[in-house]
Design a protein around this motif. Sequence first.
Motif: not given
Lengths: 317, 245, 396
Positions: B222-245
């Motif tokens: 569970i901890i590894v899975a959660l960690m992967a999810m958090v990283l994935d979600a954060l990096l997707r946010k970064v991606e979205q932000k860059i795409r928007r600008t």
Amino acid sequence: MIELKQLTRVFGERTAVDQLNLTVNSGEICALIGTSGCGKSTTLKMINRLIEPTSGTVLINGEDIRDQSPELLRRRIGYAIQGVGLFPHRSVYDNIATVPRLLNWSRQEIDARVRELLELLKMPFETFAHQYPHRLSGGEQQRIGVARALAARPELLLMDEPFGALDPLTRERLQGELKQIQRMLGITVILVTHDMEEAIRLADQVAVMDAGRLLQSGTPQALLRNPREGFVSQLVGGEDRALRLLALRRVDELVQPLDQLSFEAELPTVSSGMSLRDALARHLWYGQNCLRVVDDAGNTLGGISLDAILNAEDQRP
Amino acid sequence: MMRSLAVTWVGTLAPLACLLYLAVAASTLEPLLMPLAPEGAPTIYARDSFINLIGWHLMLVFIAIASASIIAISAAILVSRPAGRDFLPLARSLANLGQTLPPVAVLALAVPAVGFGAWPTLIALFLYGLLPIFENTLAGLSQVSAEVKEAARGLGMSPLQRLWQVELPLALPVIITGVRLSIIISVGTATIGSTVAAKGLGEVIIAGLLTDNLAFVLQGGIIVALMAMVLDALLRKVEQKIRRT
Amino acid sequence: MPLVSYQVPGASARAGITFDRLGATLSTLTLIALVLLPVVTLQPNRILPGEGVELEQLARYPTFMLFLGLLILTLTGVTVVSRHWIRLGLATLTLLALVVATGSIASPLLDNRGAFARLALGSGFWAIGLLLGLMMTDAVVKMGLSARWRLVIVTVCLGAIVSVLSSGLWDHLSLMLEYRNQERFWAQGGRHLLLAFGSVLPALLIGVPLGIGCHRSAALRTFMIPLLSLLQTIPSLAMFGLLMIPLTLLTQAFPVLNELGIRGIGAAPAVLALFLYSLLPIVSNTAAGFDGLNPAVIDAARGMGMNARQRLWQVQLPLALPVMLSGLRIVVTMNIGLVAVAGLIGGGGYGTYIFQGLGQTATDLVLLGTLPTIVLAFVAALVIDTLIEFSRKERG
């Protein structure tokens, strides 16, 4: 005879086609013309039930199209569209054979029909039948699109801006071929276009649409001579109307015996099948008041004068 | 707007909250996990703190991917320049072949080369991390339209200016996608790295597998899975932000 | 398929001599590897690390000299010859010569070194083999060969290597000794493939309709795709572990499942995990394949009177097939790699050797698990590439 009665289609808030009434005689070409979004494509698609009308009816030879399942109806009606929509994974042969196969024709019948159609379109069977669409030029693809639409010998052919994506020269050639084939087969064609030249050149009946309504319908001549105020006269082109009218008439209407004309010895020629518009262009080009009219074999039939052309609209038949 | 913002952040914050809770207060779940552990065995992994293990895990991933990013992005820039053109076809097909290479194979092959511990894991993460970044950088650079590049040339930009001011900024979102993929794959591979004695969350799962302790397996998983999810979600946010600008 | 559209540089100088910078780089690296890294190492026994055998000692053997001669010819060839098929031929021959040479020097080198001594392949062997492989790849790419020809070349090379191995030439090398110890090598291979493909079929049966559903319904897509990507982010070991728990509880509650072969550890959680992982590439590629269809083609199909089923089978599926197959390529190669991880939870397959080998620090056992895994993934990808090529044929 195709009759559209009170045909209406509403998409959500927007009325795309509004109580449209139109009758197309068998064996004629009818052009639906208007700007994009005027409802002409929607009207066309209601005829083969790609779009179901909100209200109103379509009768083909007196028969309501809703009496038949949409698939069976569509197999009876030819359909050719802009961008052609040839199946890229099927050869020319298989593309043309699509509807006959849906109708369970025998293999021999299909084979004979494909050969016949390719011949009709002047595309040698050996060269083209086993090509795939991406190897064909735009004009060739469009021809195959027409052949595919005609495959099951429909009495009615629907065309949605079929020549829209072609260069002007190819377009003109294909328009000529279409008219020829249509006359030969005697089928009814309903064609959607936004190109007035195309409508005038091809159609027996032009129906002008705007904002979902039919504004005026009639022969090209009638439309050019008496366009309704507003959109229709804008569309048929104020200044160009005279030229367009000339384009509808042929040189042989105005041939005079040569001895009635004052002419010089070596007159440039026009052929008797040319439109008056093209003949006028030649008069202007050669700076002549009179041109010699010849038939296809090159025999002199008489002459045509600039004055005759300029007065053509007053002495129309 | 506010509402959609809130909704998108739930995807990141909810797993993050769970992760932090488990990291510091896993012992409060002891009664729940008790039935899964064998009789008399410990319920909560105690050989190392979860915070520590998460730290090790993330450190391995970030060191490997940071160096992989530098190498892969430079290599992709190099082979997409006129000077590197000779190398482009081979580089492309290598990236293509490399995708068929299983991460666990890279890890296993690194052990004979450098021995056990963090090194083989780092090497495997690094090597396997190169591929998505290289491929995405190449794709990002080649999707910059010819007209834009032509216009940049026409404006009198030097090749270096074109690269920095036009090509890289336009390729950036695709490059970031590559980095995200690399990071997610690395989190997974680093878990397996515990089989070659690299410190990380994998050791909790493996300890559970070795002692038949499903409670350990569950915590680690569970901890590894959660960690992967958090990283994935954060990096997707970064991606979205860059795409928007 | 990035490889196909490559324009051969210097096609005009076809018959002539060139200077190839890539070839020069690879040649230099090969020479460095040859000088610095041991081609073979002598191990006192199975576990202890070996000692590299000097190059000059190897150069005494005629087969090795033959290999060296061919190698020099190849290195020169890839640097200056512009015909790619010559390069391909040279590199392939040299690779075979390397395989034969290392085999034939094993028994003389092992003479008088005791019963436990082993000759293992050294880093030099792998580095040179890899570099030769790169030269072959480059030649194949630049020849613009289609996938089916690449498949033929790979099959021929693998066949040649397998026949060298089965001829007994490598029997004195530690890798083959390890192979002889493992009676179930081929059975493990079968199991590996069975596990890898066993989850693909159900994933296709469910994933393709789901993908079509996502193409048709935006609501389904906004729900499914993030969910499936979330599954994809879960590390494989964690996924295996997390699935073990419900499966174990289930089999405890219903012992009848046990008799059906379903257990908390082993194949069941592995196949289930692979199934879950497989869904995303299949669903998203199916949706993407359907999204990418030319609307005019679909409109024409409708206008000609095809019903929904005919449109699906005769038009949409065949046209979306290449994109769907590239999803399948991702799934199959990914699964073959993940089955190796499943060795950790007793799933069987080549992963068993990898983790046993890691546990015993027996390099050769690790290789015996790793190399076949890589070959399987590689060949599977190439087979699917060939299928993609066939499904694309003639449509431009």
